[in-house]
Each structure stands twice: as C-alpha cells, then as structure tokens.
Scaffold this active site. Structure first.
Site, short mmCIF file in Angstrom:
data_model
loop_
_atom_site.label_atom_id
_atom_site.label_comp_id
_atom_site.label_asym_id
_atom_site.label_seq_id
_atom_site.Cartn_x
_atom_site.Cartn_y
_atom_site.Cartn_z
N GLY A 254 67.86 37.26 33.81
CA GLY A 254 68.28 35.89 34.05
C GLY A 254 69.73 35.56 33.79
O GLY A 254 70.16 34.44 34.03
N GLU A 288 65.31 43.05 31.10
CA GLU A 288 65.02 43.21 32.53
C GLU A 288 66.14 42.62 33.39
O GLU A 288 65.92 41.71 34.17
CB GLU A 288 63.71 42.49 32.88
CG GLU A 288 62.52 42.95 32.08
CD GLU A 288 61.29 42.07 32.27
OE1 GLU A 288 60.17 42.56 32.04
OE2 GLU A 288 61.44 40.89 32.66
N ARG A 291 70.24 40.44 38.45
CA ARG A 291 71.44 39.81 39.04
C ARG A 291 72.72 40.25 38.33
O ARG A 291 73.72 40.50 38.99
CB ARG A 291 71.28 38.30 38.93
CG ARG A 291 72.31 37.50 39.70
CD ARG A 291 72.27 36.03 39.32
NE ARG A 291 70.95 35.45 39.36
CZ ARG A 291 70.41 34.86 40.43
NH1 ARG A 291 71.10 34.77 41.54
NH2 ARG A 291 69.19 34.36 40.38
N TYR A 331 68.21 27.79 47.86
CA TYR A 331 68.55 27.27 46.53
C TYR A 331 69.81 26.41 46.52
O TYR A 331 70.34 26.12 45.45
CB TYR A 331 68.80 28.43 45.55
CG TYR A 331 67.77 29.52 45.48
CD1 TYR A 331 66.43 29.22 45.25
CD2 TYR A 331 68.14 30.85 45.60
CE1 TYR A 331 65.49 30.24 45.16
CE2 TYR A 331 67.21 31.87 45.51
CZ TYR A 331 65.89 31.56 45.29
OH TYR A 331 64.98 32.56 45.19
N CYS A 370 68.05 29.75 64.82
CA CYS A 370 67.70 28.42 65.34
C CYS A 370 67.11 27.53 64.26
O CYS A 370 65.92 27.23 64.25
CB CYS A 370 66.72 28.57 66.50
SG CYS A 370 67.41 29.57 67.80
N GLU A 371 67.94 27.15 63.30
CA GLU A 371 67.55 26.25 62.21
C GLU A 371 68.83 25.54 61.78
O GLU A 371 69.86 26.19 61.59
CB GLU A 371 67.06 27.04 60.98
CG GLU A 371 65.86 27.90 61.17
CD GLU A 371 64.55 27.20 60.83
OE1 GLU A 371 64.57 26.08 60.27
OE2 GLU A 371 63.50 27.78 61.15
N TYR A 399 69.44 39.41 45.40
CA TYR A 399 68.63 38.49 46.20
C TYR A 399 69.27 38.21 47.56
O TYR A 399 69.15 37.13 48.11
CB TYR A 399 68.37 37.18 45.41
CG TYR A 399 67.81 37.46 44.03
CD1 TYR A 399 66.50 37.90 43.87
CD2 TYR A 399 68.61 37.35 42.89
CE1 TYR A 399 66.00 38.19 42.62
CE2 TYR A 399 68.12 37.65 41.64
CZ TYR A 399 66.81 38.07 41.50
OH TYR A 399 66.32 38.37 40.26
C1 LIG Z 1 63.33 38.26 38.56
C2 LIG Z 1 62.98 38.73 37.24
C3 LIG Z 1 63.94 39.35 36.42
C4 LIG Z 1 65.38 39.52 36.81
O1 LIG Z 1 66.08 38.32 36.80
P1 LIG Z 1 67.67 38.34 37.02
O2 LIG Z 1 68.05 36.93 36.99
O3 LIG Z 1 67.93 38.96 38.33
O4 LIG Z 1 68.26 39.09 35.90
C5 LIG Z 1 63.52 39.82 35.20
N1 LIG Z 1 62.24 39.70 34.79
C6 LIG Z 1 61.30 39.10 35.55
C7 LIG Z 1 59.91 39.02 35.05
C8 LIG Z 1 61.63 38.59 36.79
O5 LIG Z 1 60.71 38.00 37.53
#
Ligand SMILES: *Cc1c(COP(=O)(O)O)cnc(C)c1O
Length: 442
Positions: A254, A288, A291, A331, A370-371, A399
């Site tokens: 995140g 995890e 991004r 978004y 076409c949007e 993404y």
């Molecule tokens: C999408 C996701 C991430 C990665 O999020 P980033 O913002 O790309 O770092 C990590 N863990 C879970 C469970 C996710 O769904």
C-alpha cells in the site's frame, strides 16, 4: 519527515528514477525511448530493471533489522519476467487468485515463500494453495476458514493461516482502493474476530499462526501503519491468550509513490513505525509491496495520432487508451505525461504540475476507445504536440498492464525491459489472431 528525507541512507526516490532526459530526449537507463518505440511499436510499456531492483533493495535495507519476508504483490504487475527478477533477488509472492499462484510458481516462487490473499477463494483455489504448500493463507471470513479446514482435512493437511483483519481506520485514499475502513468487503471485523478465533483454537486442520492487514493503496502517510500496528499488537496478545501461537505479523503493501509531485515517503519511514511493533510482538514480519516496487519503474509510451479542437477544447488523440491504462478512468488518477522529445524551451516534466508552465497548451489527452471516459489526462498543460509525436505517461508500471484489456478489440501492448544499454521484449504485442483464438478453438 524532512530530516529523514535529507539523510542519505533514507533518501527518497525521484519520480524519474532511472528515466532521464538527455539532450531533450527521454531515456530509460541508457536507451532512448524513441528507439524502443521504433523497434517495438506503440503503445509500449517500458520498464527499468535498475529501478525495479533499487526499490526492492530500499525495502530490504530499510527493514533489514527484522529480516522480513518480502512477498511481491504479483497483481500489481504480473509479467513473468518482472516476477522472475523479484524471485531472483530474494522476494516471495503475494497472490490473490489461482491464476496468480500459477504465475508465481512459473516465476520461480515456491510454496514456502507465497502468501495467498483474497476475499473469495474457491475450494479449487484453496486446494491448489494447499497442494502447493503456501506459507500462509490470509483468511478473510469465517466461511473461508471453515472451507479451508474442510479442504485441508480431505487432503490430510493442516492449513497455516493468518487472520486478515479490517482494523477500521479513518479513510486514507480513493474510496475504491481503501481496504481498511468499516463497511468494505475486506478482512474480518476487528470487533468480532476474537469471538470467532476463540472457537477455532483446537481446529484439527487449521492452524492460526499470523495476523494480516492490508490497509489500502496508495497511502502517503505512516499514520495508518502506526495505528494498524498498534491495533495488531493488542489483537496478537489476545489471540495468544486464547491459545493461538501467533508467529507472523503481515502488514501488507500500500505504500504510495510519486504520481503528481514528490509526495511519497521512503521505505525507511514505514520501517520506523512498523519495525518497533514487530519486535515488541516478537513476530516475524511479512510485507506485500507492489506499487512501491514497480509503479515508478515503468512508463507507457504512445504516439499522437491526431490533434483537434472541438467544443472549446484541445484534444490530443494518441494510441494508448483506457484498455492500456485504466487508472485515470477508474480512480481519477493523475499520471505525469510529457513528450519523449519536448519542443525547444521545454526540458523535463515539471516536478509540480500545479505550477505554471510557460508556453504550455491546455489539452485533454485521450485514446481511440469509444467511451467519453477514455482519457489519460484532462485539462493538462503540455508542450505543443503534433501528429507523430511520442508521449510518455509516467508511473505506469503498477496496475497498468496488469489491468489492461481487449476492450474495443484492441490488442494489448508490448512490454520491454531495459537493463543499462540492453533492451528485450518481455511480452510481445498481441495479434488479431490472439483476439479470436479462444473462440475459434471451441
Ligand atoms: C494489492 C495488494 C497488495 C499490494 O498493494 P500495493 O499498494 O501495490 O503495495 C498487498 N497485499 C494485498 C492483500 C493486496 O490486495
């Protein structure tokens, strides 16, 4: 924060990373983008290997004190070559579907370094995860835990589980990507999770060994992590009191990147709030990131097809569309856009687009789909552009291609990896035959 950014060991990334304008022409590492556009065509995703590795290493070194298990979030950019690079440099994988698990294994991931997330894992996916021996299932509901137990029992296995909780924090990002506010589908309700956990302490086929949270994305503050860790610590204590042997704290991904300004925090800032909590909890840390690693490591190169004036607006119609990069449409995201070879008087893209740009023309940058929602930017000031000019849309590594589609029967773009002065195709451009193959082969 300012002190942190200034200290060299914690230096923040630049939004350009290993992309640079030299002699008013954009390069990825040592390769001119125009050369790649000639060779591979447009629209084209271009990735910088040095940037990918630099970002991964920043996380590895910021968290070195607790030797985290870093699971690259493969949904961010699922290209096998990028995933292989991550695996080769010490990352495991965070997967959210059977398809992603398949990709992670193809890329060199192995059960012991894969965590399996997702709010709606099917029995078939649970089975696949168990057969693979994934290291942790991030379980998001009571129903999922019971289904996992059932599948594990049939296989004669014991499923390792981290409970994914929704820590109920204040809103922190776009409502479509905030995953830790009350009322979203993600995670177990923090108010009732203990009641449920208390009932499954002696489950014969499930072992709860971790706590997981993924707060949303992109997040530009450490505060949610501070609060999440705090809530996590309290919960871990109570789970242990119930008899669960909690050994892992997974703080998800995140972390934001520079999309609009230099707005993102360095990995070390997140480490400052996460590491002490992990030590206190006496847990192994799992992360995890997605991004943060790949977002600013990729850009989308497109070519201007037409320019036109209509309804009091100036449109730049180029050959990348919402099917290539849907983030602005989905978004309301902002991506830096700038000519690959800007006209005289314009150098690199401005650090701050809100500042005035002398000589710029206000335009909507749109694609051929076409949007009316098919645009990469609205009301954007750019150097004057003409038919045939190349444009770079920055910060498109995350993404971007991962969410690309064939809408309007458009062919998905090619992807290229640059390493120093070398470049190679890592996904070929689709063909018309690719479009109809699954229908022809029935
Ligand atoms: C999408 C996701 C991430 C990665 O999020 P980033 O913002 O790309 O770092 C990590 N863990 C879970 C469970 C996710 O769904």
């Amino acid at each position: 924060m300012s002190a942190l950014v200034r200290s060299p060991s914690a230096r923040n990334n630049s939004f350009m990373d290993f992309f640079r304008y030299r002699d008013r022409t954009l390069h990825c590492e040592d390769v001119p983008i125009a050369l790649l556009a000639e060779r591979y065509g447009t629209p084209l995703y271009v990735y910088s290997q040095a940037t990918l590795l630099h970002h991964l290493q920043q996380i590895q070194s910021a968290f070195a004190a607790v030797e985290p298990i870093i699971c690259y979030s493969i949904k961010t950019n699922a290209n096998l070559h990028i995933a292989r690079l991550m695996a080769k440099h010490g990352a495991g994988f965070d997967v959210t579907s059977g398809g992603e698990l398949y990709r992670a294994l193809q890329a060199g991931g192995t059960g012991p370094n894969i965590v399996f997330a997702g709010v709606g894992k099917t029995d078939a996916e649970l089975n696949y995860g168990l057969e693979t021996g994934v290291f942790l299932f991030n379980v998001e509901s009571e129903g999922e835990l019971l289904a996992l137990g059932e599948v594990a029992r049939r296989l004669g296995k014991i499923a390792p589980v981290a409970l994914r909780v929704n820590p109920d924090l204040p809103p922190k990002t776009h409502h479509k990507t905030d995953t830790s506010v009350k009322g979203v589908k993600f995670g177990l309700d923090i108010d009732t999770v203990l009641e449920f956990a208390g009932k499954v302490v002696d489950h014969p086929a499930v072992r709860i060994v971790g706590l997981h949270m993924h707060l949303g994305s992109p997040i530009l503050s450490v505060e949610p992590y501070r609060q999440g860790v705090e809530k996590g610590l309290a919960l871990i204590e109570k789970l242990r009191a119930q008899g669960h042997k909690i050994a892992y704290l997974n703080m998800g991904g995140g972390w934001g990147i520079h999309y609009r300004k230099q707005e993102a925090l360095p990995a070390s800032a997140f480490a400052q709030v996460i590491v002490p909590g992990v030590k206190k909890a006496n847990c192994k840390l799992v992360l995890e990131p997605g991004r943060f690693i790949v977002g600013n490591a990729g850009l989308l190169v497109s070519r201007v097809i037409y320019v036109k004036d209509s309804g009091g607006k100036h449109f730049v119609i180029q050959d990348a569309a919402m099917n290539d990069l849907i983030r602005p449409t989905l978004y309301d995201s902002f991506h830096r856009i700038w000519p690959v070879a800007p006209a005289a008087g314009f150098a690199a893209p401005p650090e701050d687009y809100e500042a005035d740009i002398a000589g710029a023309v206000r335009c909507d940058v749109v694609g051929p789909v076409c949007e009316s929602g098919d645009y990469l930017a609205k009301e954007r000031r750019l150097p004057p552009l003409e038919r045939g000019d190349l444009l770079a849309t920055f910060s498109a590594g995350a993404y971007g291609m991962a969410m690309a589609s064939n809408y309007n029967s458009r062919l998905r773009a090619a992807e290229v990896m640059v390493d120093g002065s070398q470049h190679r195709l890592i996904r070929r451009r689709e063909t018309y035959e690719d479009l109809v193959r699954p229908e022809v082969e029935v």
